[in-house]
Design an enzyme around this catalytic site. Structure first.
Site, PDB file in Angstrom:
ATOM      1  N   LEU A   8       4.485  -4.668 -11.246  1.00  7.92           N
ATOM      2  CA  LEU A   8       4.640  -3.390 -11.930  1.00  7.92           C
ATOM      3  C   LEU A   8       5.951  -2.704 -11.565  1.00  7.92           C
ATOM      4  O   LEU A   8       6.418  -1.838 -12.311  1.00  7.92           O
ATOM      5  CB  LEU A   8       3.456  -2.465 -11.617  1.00  7.92           C
ATOM      6  N   GLU A   9       6.558  -3.084 -10.452  1.00  6.16           N
ATOM      7  CA  GLU A   9       7.862  -2.502 -10.100  1.00  6.16           C
ATOM      8  C   GLU A   9       8.923  -2.863 -11.138  1.00  6.16           C
ATOM      9  O   GLU A   9       9.595  -1.963 -11.662  1.00  6.16           O
ATOM     10  CB  GLU A   9       8.280  -2.936  -8.696  1.00  6.16           C
ATOM     11  N   GLY A  28      12.944  -1.404   1.335  1.00  6.24           N
ATOM     12  CA  GLY A  28      12.772  -0.236   0.479  1.00  6.24           C
ATOM     13  C   GLY A  28      13.717  -0.149  -0.698  1.00  6.24           C
ATOM     14  O   GLY A  28      13.669   0.817  -1.460  1.00  6.24           O
ATOM     15  N   PRO A  73      13.955 -12.171  -0.017  1.00  8.38           N
ATOM     16  CA  PRO A  73      12.787 -12.747   0.661  1.00  8.38           C
ATOM     17  C   PRO A  73      11.800 -11.657   1.038  1.00  8.38           C
ATOM     18  O   PRO A  73      12.206 -10.543   1.412  1.00  8.38           O
ATOM     19  CB  PRO A  73      13.382 -13.417   1.901  1.00  8.38           C
ATOM     20  N   GLU A 115       0.827  -1.212   0.000  1.00  6.51           N
ATOM     21  CA  GLU A 115       0.000   0.000   0.000  1.00  6.51           C
ATOM     22  C   GLU A 115       0.860   1.260   0.000  1.00  6.51           C
ATOM     23  O   GLU A 115       0.492   2.268  -0.604  1.00  6.51           O
ATOM     24  CB  GLU A 115      -0.938  -0.003   1.215  1.00  6.51           C
TER      25      GLU A 115
END
Length: 425
Positions: free
Chosen positions: A342-343, A315, A275, A64
């Site tokens: 989509l990344e 991140g 992971p 999210e």
């Protein structure tokens, strides 16, 4: 029904107290998270946003937060004088927010949805608008917003089959929650139909698209890419990098087996594995060693060397996808439902996934239908596709090109969502 919900929620918290105490002893930083869950928010976190008519955006976890990143960027551009407050539920979501949401003025943990806690927190903050990302519906919180006539928007709304079944157990409380939301900005017409089935009024539902097509936090310049490759010990000219992202238990064995099999045909093949839960890093290292591989943690680079890099940071994965020649997205070889494809698509990469992508049906169907994504069913097939894409560079390039085109064609959801916010701010 609300009394029954509050009774069960209170009972859950009481029953969880021994677990909380155990985690308090074992997990560094858990105490701060627990305090905020119980409504004890740090004064410094609220200083810049409390009673400032802030815009409060709630994004539960990492997925999210990723979806929220382009929205927050558009919010800052549209409302430059407004303070922006971000709340999350998970530690990884909190850490991710700190890394990729520089426009946020404050980041907190969302409190338990118990009426006395919620009333206290909302009274202290008094936002001008509350924005919830995807599907985060909390009965007491929504009631507190409605009581104060604070508009609530759902953005990047996504309703899975599992969500429908879970929320239907709330019966009349579900109808109340639907009425508390001012506008539902949904990812697709299917999501819009589902939210209407759950009780939302059709006139309060719009389709704005998926904000993950707008993500820019993963952008890497050529110079940054060069430095990252050097830090990781890779050579852009001599190595062919396979990245397996967001993997789960039951997948790493298949990935390591596929890597060793593919490396027989492609000696220059390198592997980076990430992971989904970095707390499993030690476990994944043991699995790799069982295949006679020598894994090295990302946090140990560049001081140590190994033949597999294990990403144990939060991140970074979205940016590091830019380095890979082939990307596998986990949670899909097992019945987990997959993760955000989509990344890697944003970097124009050829993508491989397992057959279980039911949590990302629309984006998976879109990429697969345009030839940007291939589906594999086991380690043998995964190895075959890796070798195929190494040997057929044109095929790999076409897959990546299709992925990038899809991202461009479907962008704009974040901007549309913020335009709807203007009606309420």
């Amino acid at each position: 029904m609300r009394f029954f919900y509050n009774f069960l929620a209170s009972l859950f918290v009481l029953c969880a107290l021994p677990v909380f105490f155990w985690r308090l002893m074992k997990e560094p930083g858990f105490g701060e998270r627990l305090k905020q869950w119980f409504g004890f928010l740090p004064a410094e976190s609220l200083e810049s946003v409390a009673k400032q008519q802030c815009l409060w955006l709630h994004a539960a976890s990492v997925g999210e937060i990723v979806a929220a990143s382009p929205i927050v960027k558009e919010m800052r551009a549209a409302f430059p004088t407004r303070k922006i407050l971000i709340s999350t539920v998970t530690v990884t979501g909190h850490e991710m927010a700190k890394k990729i949401l520089p426009d946020a003025d404050s980041i907190i943990f969302f409190p338990f949805d118990l009426p006395w806690l919620i009333e206290s927190v909302v009274r202290r903050i008094e936002p001008a608008l509350f924005v919830l990302v995807e599907t985060e519906l909390w009965p007491n919180f929504l009631q507190a917003m409605e009581k104060r006539k604070i508009p609530v928007l759902m953005v990047n709304g996504r309703i899975s089959d599992k969500s429908i079944k879970r929320y239907h157990y709330l019966f009349s409380l579900l109808r109340e929650m639907m009425q508390s939301v001012s506008l539902f900005c949904m990812q697709s017409s299917q999501d819009a139909s589902r939210i209407i089935t759950m009780g939302a009024l059709p006139e309060k539902v719009v389709v704005t698209g998926n904000t993950k097509f707008d993500q820019t936090y993963t952008v890497v310049t050529p110079l940054e890419k060069k430095h990252l490759l050097a830090n990781l010990g890779y050579s852009e000219e001599n190595d062919f990098l396979f990245i397996a992202g967001s993997t789960h238990e039951g997948e790493e064995d298949q990935i390591f087996a596929a890597y060793l099999l593919a490396r027989q045909s492609v000696p220059a093949l390198k592997l980076m594995i990430a992971p989904r839960d970095i707390r499993r890093s030690a476990e994944v290292i043991k699995i790799a060693e069982g295949y006679s591989l020598f894994p090295i943690r990302r946090t140990e680079l560049p001081d140590k060397t190994g033949d597999v890099v294990l990403l144990d940071t939060i991140g970074e994965l979205g940016r590091l996808y830019s380095l890979g020649n082939i990307i596998f997205v986990g949670g899909s070889l097992i019945q987990r439902g997959g993760h955000n494809i989509l990344e890697p698509a944003a970097h124009g990469k050829p993508i491989l996934v397992g057959p279980h992508m039911f949590n990302f049906k629309e984006s998976y169907a879109l990429l697969q239908g345009r030839g940007a994504c291939m589906t594999v069913h086991d380690s043998k097939e995964l190895a075959e596709k890796i070798v195929l894409l190494v040997q057929d560079r044109e095929a790999a390039k076409n897959m990546g090109r299709s992925a990038a085109e899809i991202m461009r064609e479907n962008s704009g959801a974040a901007r549309k969502s913020v335009e709807y916010m203007r009606r309420y701010v």
